[in-house]
Motif scaffolding. Sequence first.
Motif, PDB file in Angstrom:
ATOM      1  N   VAL A   1       6.167   3.782  -8.288  1.00  0.00           N
ATOM      2  CA  VAL A   1       5.106   2.773  -8.370  1.00  0.00           C
ATOM      3  C   VAL A   1       4.257   2.917  -7.118  1.00  0.00           C
ATOM      4  O   VAL A   1       4.773   2.920  -5.995  1.00  0.00           O
ATOM      5  N   TYR A   2       2.954   3.091  -7.319  1.00  0.00           N
ATOM      6  CA  TYR A   2       2.025   3.324  -6.226  1.00  0.00           C
ATOM      7  C   TYR A   2       1.470   2.005  -5.698  1.00  0.00           C
ATOM      8  O   TYR A   2       1.649   0.951  -6.303  1.00  0.00           O
TER       9      TYR A   2
ATOM     10  N   LYS B   1       8.306 -10.535  -2.453  1.00  0.00           N
ATOM     11  CA  LYS B   1       9.661 -10.362  -1.941  1.00  0.00           C
ATOM     12  C   LYS B   1       9.929  -8.950  -1.415  1.00  0.00           C
ATOM     13  O   LYS B   1      11.036  -8.662  -0.956  1.00  0.00           O
ATOM     14  N   ASN B   2       8.919  -8.075  -1.506  1.00  0.00           N
ATOM     15  CA  ASN B   2       9.097  -6.664  -1.100  1.00  0.00           C
ATOM     16  C   ASN B   2      10.276  -6.022  -1.829  1.00  0.00           C
ATOM     17  O   ASN B   2      11.077  -5.300  -1.230  1.00  0.00           O
ATOM     18  N   MET B   3      10.358  -6.288  -3.115  1.00  0.00           N
ATOM     19  CA  MET B   3      11.439  -5.759  -3.941  1.00  0.00           C
ATOM     20  C   MET B   3      10.877  -4.807  -4.986  1.00  0.00           C
ATOM     21  O   MET B   3       9.773  -5.007  -5.503  1.00  0.00           O
ATOM     22  N   VAL B   4      11.648  -3.807  -5.302  1.00  0.00           N
ATOM     23  CA  VAL B   4      11.324  -2.893  -6.388  1.00  0.00           C
ATOM     24  C   VAL B   4      12.513  -2.881  -7.349  1.00  0.00           C
ATOM     25  O   VAL B   4      13.668  -2.915  -6.908  1.00  0.00           O
TER      26      VAL B   4
ATOM     27  N   THR C   1       0.804  -1.220   0.000  1.00  0.00           N
ATOM     28  CA  THR C   1       0.000   0.000   0.000  1.00  0.00           C
ATOM     29  C   THR C   1       0.834   1.267   0.000  1.00  0.00           C
ATOM     30  O   THR C   1       0.299   2.367   0.135  1.00  0.00           O
ATOM     31  N   THR C   2       2.133   1.126  -0.175  1.00  0.00           N
ATOM     32  CA  THR C   2       3.033   2.277  -0.093  1.00  0.00           C
ATOM     33  C   THR C   2       3.664   2.570  -1.445  1.00  0.00           C
ATOM     34  O   THR C   2       4.139   1.659  -2.128  1.00  0.00           O
TER      35      THR C   2
END
Length: 110
Positions: free
Chosen positions: A50-51, A74-77, A30-31
């Motif tokens: 990226v929203y 994986k909480n990766m960007v 959500t971040t």
Amino acid sequence: VQFVESGGGLVQPGGSLTLSCATSGFTFNTTAVKWIRQSMGKRLEWVTTVYGDGTRTYADSVKGRFTISRDTDKNMVYLQMTNLKAEDTAMYYCGTGQIRGQGTQVTVSS
């Protein structure tokens, strides 16, 4: 809240590079997470975001060449960069709000 960037390096003009950003400490799904960059002697420049809903926005200078993506498991960007130009040379940071990581250097040179 933590961001750790990796994947920078030296690449020739016209080449490609993919940066990774490992994140932790916040609700990833959500971040909004952004990539920003800073060239030597210049101010910070927003590159892309990226929203939480997956929407992506890009600076005009990178539109059509850079792609932001994320892996919610994986909480990766990631930042995929193609057709790199000398003016893309900068320290690249990922972050949210006023928080960012230590950065990874991208140098575009022949």
